[in-house]
Motif scaffolding. Structure first.
Motif, short mmCIF file in Angstrom:
data_model
loop_
_atom_site.label_atom_id
_atom_site.label_comp_id
_atom_site.label_asym_id
_atom_site.label_seq_id
_atom_site.Cartn_x
_atom_site.Cartn_y
_atom_site.Cartn_z
N ASP A 1 0.85 -1.19 0.00
CA ASP A 1 0.00 0.00 0.00
C ASP A 1 0.89 1.25 0.00
OD1 ASP A 1 -2.15 1.71 0.13
OD2 ASP A 1 -2.42 1.50 2.30
N PRO A 2 0.87 2.03 -1.07
CA PRO A 2 0.04 1.86 -2.27
C PRO A 2 0.58 0.76 -3.17
CG PRO A 2 1.47 3.74 -2.55
CD PRO A 2 1.69 3.27 -1.14
N ALA A 3 -0.32 0.11 -3.89
CA ALA A 3 0.08 -0.96 -4.80
C ALA A 3 0.81 -0.38 -6.00
CB ALA A 3 -1.16 -1.72 -5.28
N PRO A 4 1.80 -1.09 -6.52
CA PRO A 4 2.48 -0.62 -7.73
C PRO A 4 1.50 -0.57 -8.89
CG PRO A 4 3.11 -2.88 -7.22
CD PRO A 4 2.33 -2.37 -6.05
N PRO A 5 1.67 0.40 -9.81
CA PRO A 5 0.77 0.50 -10.96
C PRO A 5 0.78 -0.79 -11.78
CG PRO A 5 2.15 2.45 -10.79
CD PRO A 5 2.70 1.45 -9.81
N THR A 6 -0.37 -1.17 -12.29
CA THR A 6 -0.45 -2.42 -13.06
C THR A 6 0.39 -2.35 -14.33
OG1 THR A 6 -2.51 -1.63 -14.07
CG2 THR A 6 -2.71 -3.07 -12.17
N ASP A 7 0.51 -1.15 -14.92
CA ASP A 7 1.35 -1.02 -16.10
C ASP A 7 2.80 -1.39 -15.80
OD1 ASP A 7 -0.76 -0.29 -17.68
OD2 ASP A 7 -0.32 1.86 -17.64
N GLU A 8 3.27 -1.04 -14.59
CA GLU A 8 4.63 -1.39 -14.20
C GLU A 8 4.76 -2.90 -14.00
OE1 GLU A 8 6.30 0.80 -10.99
OE2 GLU A 8 5.85 2.76 -11.87
N LEU A 9 3.71 -3.51 -13.47
CA LEU A 9 3.72 -4.97 -13.33
C LEU A 9 3.85 -5.63 -14.69
CD1 LEU A 9 0.93 -5.70 -10.67
CD2 LEU A 9 3.39 -5.50 -10.30
N VAL A 10 3.06 -5.16 -15.65
CA VAL A 10 3.10 -5.72 -17.00
C VAL A 10 4.48 -5.54 -17.61
CG1 VAL A 10 2.20 -5.52 -19.35
CG2 VAL A 10 0.62 -5.44 -17.40
N GLU A 11 5.04 -4.33 -17.50
CA GLU A 11 6.36 -4.06 -18.07
C GLU A 11 7.43 -4.95 -17.44
OE1 GLU A 11 7.13 0.06 -17.58
OE2 GLU A 11 5.54 0.71 -18.96
N THR A 12 7.33 -5.17 -16.13
CA THR A 12 8.30 -6.02 -15.44
C THR A 12 8.18 -7.46 -15.91
OG1 THR A 12 8.24 -4.58 -13.49
CG2 THR A 12 9.11 -6.80 -13.19
N CYS A 13 6.95 -7.94 -16.03
CA CYS A 13 6.73 -9.32 -16.49
C CYS A 13 7.22 -9.50 -17.91
CB CYS A 13 5.24 -9.68 -16.39
SG CYS A 13 4.60 -9.80 -14.72
N VAL A 14 6.97 -8.53 -18.76
CA VAL A 14 7.43 -8.61 -20.15
C VAL A 14 8.95 -8.61 -20.21
CG1 VAL A 14 7.51 -7.36 -22.35
CG2 VAL A 14 5.33 -7.62 -21.14
N PHE A 15 9.58 -7.79 -19.40
CA PHE A 15 11.04 -7.75 -19.33
C PHE A 15 11.59 -9.13 -18.95
CE2 PHE A 15 14.90 -7.20 -16.75
CZ PHE A 15 15.71 -6.47 -17.62
N ILE A 16 10.99 -9.75 -17.92
CA ILE A 16 11.43 -11.09 -17.48
C ILE A 16 11.21 -12.11 -18.59
CG2 ILE A 16 10.95 -12.97 -15.87
CD1 ILE A 16 10.21 -10.75 -13.81
N PHE A 17 10.07 -12.04 -19.25
CA PHE A 17 9.78 -12.97 -20.33
C PHE A 17 10.81 -12.86 -21.45
CE2 PHE A 17 7.88 -12.49 -24.63
CZ PHE A 17 7.96 -13.82 -25.00
N ARG A 18 11.11 -11.63 -21.87
CA ARG A 18 12.00 -11.45 -23.01
C ARG A 18 13.42 -11.91 -22.69
NH1 ARG A 18 9.22 -5.79 -24.98
NH2 ARG A 18 7.81 -6.73 -26.49
N ARG A 19 13.84 -11.73 -21.47
CA ARG A 19 15.17 -12.25 -21.09
C ARG A 19 15.15 -13.77 -20.94
NH1 ARG A 19 19.18 -8.45 -17.83
NH2 ARG A 19 18.93 -6.57 -19.10
N THR A 20 14.06 -14.28 -20.40
CA THR A 20 13.94 -15.72 -20.20
C THR A 20 13.92 -16.48 -21.51
OG1 THR A 20 12.73 -15.43 -18.12
CG2 THR A 20 12.48 -17.55 -19.23
N PHE A 21 13.23 -15.93 -22.52
CA PHE A 21 13.04 -16.62 -23.79
C PHE A 21 13.92 -16.08 -24.90
CE2 PHE A 21 9.46 -18.01 -21.41
CZ PHE A 21 9.10 -19.23 -21.94
N ALA A 22 15.02 -15.41 -24.55
CA ALA A 22 15.96 -14.94 -25.56
C ALA A 22 16.38 -16.11 -26.44
CB ALA A 22 17.18 -14.30 -24.91
N ALA A 23 16.19 -15.98 -27.72
CA ALA A 23 16.40 -17.10 -28.64
C ALA A 23 17.85 -17.61 -28.61
CB ALA A 23 16.04 -16.67 -30.07
N ASP A 24 18.80 -16.71 -28.37
CA ASP A 24 20.19 -17.14 -28.42
C ASP A 24 20.81 -17.31 -27.04
OD1 ASP A 24 20.25 -14.57 -27.59
OD2 ASP A 24 21.65 -13.85 -29.13
N GLY A 25 19.93 -17.24 -26.00
CA GLY A 25 20.43 -17.39 -24.65
C GLY A 25 21.08 -16.14 -24.11
N SER A 26 21.03 -15.06 -24.86
CA SER A 26 21.62 -13.79 -24.39
C SER A 26 20.70 -13.15 -23.38
CB SER A 26 21.84 -12.85 -25.56
OG SER A 26 20.59 -12.41 -26.06
N GLN A 27 21.14 -12.01 -22.85
CA GLN A 27 20.34 -11.32 -21.86
C GLN A 27 19.47 -10.22 -22.47
OE1 GLN A 27 20.09 -12.05 -18.40
NE2 GLN A 27 20.88 -13.88 -19.37
#
Length: 202
Positions: free
Chosen positions: A171-197
């Motif tokens: 409280d206050p909760a982080p903005p949902t847009d920031e949650l989405v951006e953070t999750c997308v950032f994690i996804f893109r690093r996790t699924f990097a096609a060449d294993g890069s960061q």
């Protein structure tokens, strides 16, 4: 109403009452007596619908998961057929759909854990369902990630879960847009096609 219709009506009233009460004040603070008073049924009628509070919690949780899966699946189907577009659409819809109603967020990511081991099987089934969505999206896009696809999907789900628990408890909760951006950032690093960061501009 027929006997079957009366039973179905009582069951729905209990699920509706539990959806609010299990979210606040919480699963352990909600008695069967309070559930029945809120649903306007007798204690005896409760046991005609559910065997226990845990059984009712399972019904509420399963409905939340079913509705979320449907919403996420529709968002992915509408997205362009690339892995990035499909998963980003799914992540955004998941976060926004779950946080659109704080009761849903609390039931799915906080109270189901507090309910104890009796609902651990339900949680595992939900994780498996969302993992399948990620794996299917990756295979459908013809994308081969650098590591085991199933384990990578679990990592992404775990990260999203912890971020939503943070959203519920802070409280206050982080903005949902920031949650989405953070999750997308994690996804893109996790699924990097060449294993890069860096699989993208992130």
């Amino acid at each position: 109403m027929s006997a079957a219709e009366r039973l179905a009506d009582r069951r729905e009233r209990l699920i509706s009452a539990a959806y609010s009460l299990f979210a606040h004040p919480g699963f352990h603070s909600t008695t069967i007596e309070r559930l029945c008073a809120t649903a306007r049924i007798s204690n005896r009628a409760f046991y005609e619908c559910f065997s226990s509070r845990e059984d009712l919690m399972r019904a509420v949780y399963d409905r939340c998961i079913e509705e979320t899966l449907t919403s996420v699946g529709e968002a992915i189907e509408k997205a362009p057929p690339t892995l990035d577009d499909r998963i980003v659409a799914g992540i955004a819809e998941y976060v926004r759909f779950v946080t659109a109603d704080v009761r849903r967020a609390r039931v799915m990511h906080l109270e189901v854990r507090r309910a104890g081991n009796v609902l651990s099987g339900a949680r595992q089934q939900a994780v498996a369902a969302f993992t399948k969505i990620i794996e299917s999206s990756a295979r459908g896009a013809g994308r081969t990630p650098p590591l085991d696809l199933h384990l990578l999907a679990l990592r992404l789900i775990g990260a999203i879960t912890e971020l939503l628990i943070e959203w519920v408890l802070t409280d206050p909760a982080p903005p949902t847009d920031e949650l989405v951006e953070t999750c997308v950032f994690i996804f893109r690093r996790t699924f990097a096609a060449d294993g890069s960061q860096a699989a993208s501009a992130y």
